[in-house]
Design a protein around this motif. Structure first.
Motif, PDB file in Angstrom:
ATOM      1  N   ARG A 404       9.702  16.197 -74.014  1.00 63.22           N
ATOM      2  CA  ARG A 404       9.850  17.013 -72.814  1.00 63.22           C
ATOM      3  C   ARG A 404       8.785  16.678 -71.776  1.00 63.22           C
ATOM      4  N   ALA A 405       7.594  16.274 -72.233  1.00 65.78           N
ATOM      5  CA  ALA A 405       6.508  15.979 -71.295  1.00 65.78           C
ATOM      6  C   ALA A 405       6.820  14.762 -70.432  1.00 65.78           C
ATOM      7  N   TRP A 406       7.561  13.791 -70.974  1.00 64.19           N
ATOM      8  CA  TRP A 406       7.878  12.554 -70.237  1.00 64.19           C
ATOM      9  C   TRP A 406       9.301  12.565 -69.667  1.00 64.19           C
ATOM     10  N   LEU A 407      10.044  13.614 -69.902  1.00 65.12           N
ATOM     11  CA  LEU A 407      11.455  13.662 -69.541  1.00 65.12           C
ATOM     12  C   LEU A 407      11.648  13.403 -68.045  1.00 65.12           C
ATOM     13  N   PRO A 408      12.409  12.356 -67.652  1.00 64.65           N
ATOM     14  CA  PRO A 408      12.638  12.093 -66.224  1.00 64.65           C
ATOM     15  C   PRO A 408      13.775  12.965 -65.684  1.00 64.65           C
ATOM     16  N   LEU A 409      13.470  13.761 -64.672  1.00 63.26           N
ATOM     17  CA  LEU A 409      14.470  14.585 -63.993  1.00 63.26           C
ATOM     18  C   LEU A 409      14.881  13.868 -62.709  1.00 63.26           C
ATOM     19  N   ILE A 410      16.173  13.678 -62.517  1.00 60.46           N
ATOM     20  CA  ILE A 410      16.697  12.862 -61.421  1.00 60.46           C
ATOM     21  C   ILE A 410      17.219  13.780 -60.313  1.00 60.46           C
ATOM     22  N   PHE A 411      16.665  13.611 -59.118  1.00 58.54           N
ATOM     23  CA  PHE A 411      17.001  14.478 -57.985  1.00 58.54           C
ATOM     24  C   PHE A 411      17.610  13.666 -56.843  1.00 58.54           C
TER      25      PHE A 411
END
Length: 452
Positions: A404-411
């Motif tokens: 979860r700390a490195w999880l890439p969220l794409i916006f």
């Protein structure tokens, strides 16, 4: 003194030298680690004779450490000898700071890193370690509290990079090699730093081993014999660990509950065995004991881990995972990502693949913003669902805590388009028959596997 070509001839080698090369490793190319000292120069002449007889390509590699005023002279010596024997020579310079601690260990890591970078599949790297080196290695490891594997000393062969490392002279003592080199009329360089007893190995060589020899003659071969006994014991322990690995196997990983059911000594040995198989160095005994205890017995809602050099072993549900050390993600990071290109995301890798009927509805060159998970972040999983905490959703979808700390969220602007490769916003999904861009997040962590 001129080199004696008659004695160099394979037919005139003494029996103990012939025995050292009785079984030649199959390979299309040999490498020799050439320092310019007696041992490696002697081995160069041996290998040159053998390579010519067996039509094998031989190369030498000389590492210029830059720590001794005579280093340039040693390099020139290696160049002259290799030129005379028509052996191609590669020279690499190492950048080592002599003022930093652990110079011996840092130099060793730099050397082997250089060797690994050169070896291709099927190559063999020869090193000139002999019986005295073996005795010194065993004593050093004994003084550091090593177990059976460490006390087995240096193996005659082992995997190294894409090839294998070979030590054919382990059965010969230093004095014997020097005598043969003298008979052959070889010329070599003497490293003055080998007399510096501030270094552990030199202290053993010049202070401890002579005292042992005076009290117990032929101590070196006896220590080497003990190392062979330890090597046999280590092989038996490896076979036991393989049996235990099959017993605790659950799918491709290991069951933590089954792991905990083993006796203390066996589960410690099994973890060491599995870490080595995955290419990681097991931690010391104290850290391994306390870390393994936490992994197996901490409460289910805890996040125990065992730290090693450059990695950690983490527990999630009933599995153990190997997680390499990565740079901490920047909480304010907001990188631009062109979806048809790769993105280095804090030492992980984010890409996207065109897929029919799946992925983000966009054209190939469009750019998106990529951010990390923020505290208290909420989103709407579906059009008819309420907004909810993203962390809670990740827990429900069994995303491990470290991921979860490195999880890439794409916006796109301020709109959350995708959560790595786990979820795509309904409004951005392609419809049936269309081709979209499916995100793929290449995670560097892996299950601790019970079977190869």
């Amino acid at each position: 003194m001129p080199v004696s070509s008659d004695r160099l001839a394979l037919e005139n080698w003494p029996w103990d030298l012939t025995a050292a090369f009785q079984t030649l490793p199959e390979s299309r190319r040999w490498w020799l680690a050439l320092s310019g000292g007696c041992d490696s120069t002697f081995l160069l002449y041996c290998l040159s004779t053998l390579a010519s007889r067996h039509s094998i390509t031989l190369h030498a590699i000389h590492l210029h450490h830059g720590l001794n005023s005579d280093a340039d002279q040693w390099q020139r010596h290696c160049e002259r000898v290799c030129e005379a024997l028509r052996v191609p020579l590669v020279t690499e310079k190492l950048a080592l700071d002599p003022e930093k601690p652990d110079l011996e260990a840092r130099a060793r890591r730099a050397r082997y890193g250089c060797f690994e970078s050169l070896l291709e599949s099927g190559d063999r790297l020869f090193m000139a370690h002999h019986a005295d080196d073996q005795a010194e290695t065993v004593l050093l490891r004994m003084l550091r509290g090593s177990g059976v594997r460490g006390l087995a000393g240096m193996p005659a062969q082992r995997r190294l990079g894409g090839g294998r490392l070979v030590r054919p002279l382990l059965g010969l003592e230093r004095a014997r090699i020097e005598a043969l080199a003298g008979d052959w009329g070889l010329d070599w360089c003497e490293d003055s730093s080998n007399q510096d007893t501030r270094f552990d190995r030199n202290y053993l060589r010049h202070e401890v081993m002579p005292a042992l020899e005076r009290r117990w003659p032929r101590s070196g071969p006896r220590i080497a014999r003990s190392a062979e006994h330890c090597r046999q014991a280590d092989r038996l322990l490896g076979e036991l660990a393989e049996h235990d690995a099959r017993e605790v196997a659950s799918g491709t990983g290991v069951s933590v509950r089954a792991f905990a059911g083993l006796a203390d000594a066996r589960r410690q040995q099994l973890l060491r065995h599995l870490l080595i198989r995955h290419g990681y160095q097991p931690p010391g005994e104290r850290r391994l004991t306390t870390g393994l205890e936490a992994l197996l017995k901490a409460p289910e809602d805890a996040q125990p881990e065992l730290r090693g050099e450059g990695y950690r072993v983490c527990r999630y549900q009933d599995r153990l995972w190997l997680v390499p050390d990565l740079p901490d993600p920047d909480a304010d990071a907001a990188l631009q990502w062109r979806i048809d290109a790769g993105l280095d995301w804090f030492s992980t890798w984010l890409t996207a693949e065109p897929r029919e009927g799946a992925g983000i509805a966009t054209f190939g060159g469009e750019r998106f913003g990529v951010r990390v998970l923020a505290a208290g972040q909420r989103f709407r999983p579906g059009p008819d669902q309420p907004r909810r905490p993203l962390r809670k959703w990740l827990q429900e979808h069994h995303v491990p805590p470290w991921e979860r700390a490195w999880l890439p969220l794409i916006f796109h602007g301020e709109t959350l388009v995708a959560i790595a490769d786990l979820w795509i916003a309904p409004a951005w999904r392609v419809t049936v028959g269309e081709t979209g861009w499916q995100p793929v997040w290449h995670r560097p962590w892996q299950l601790l596997r019970a079977v190869p």
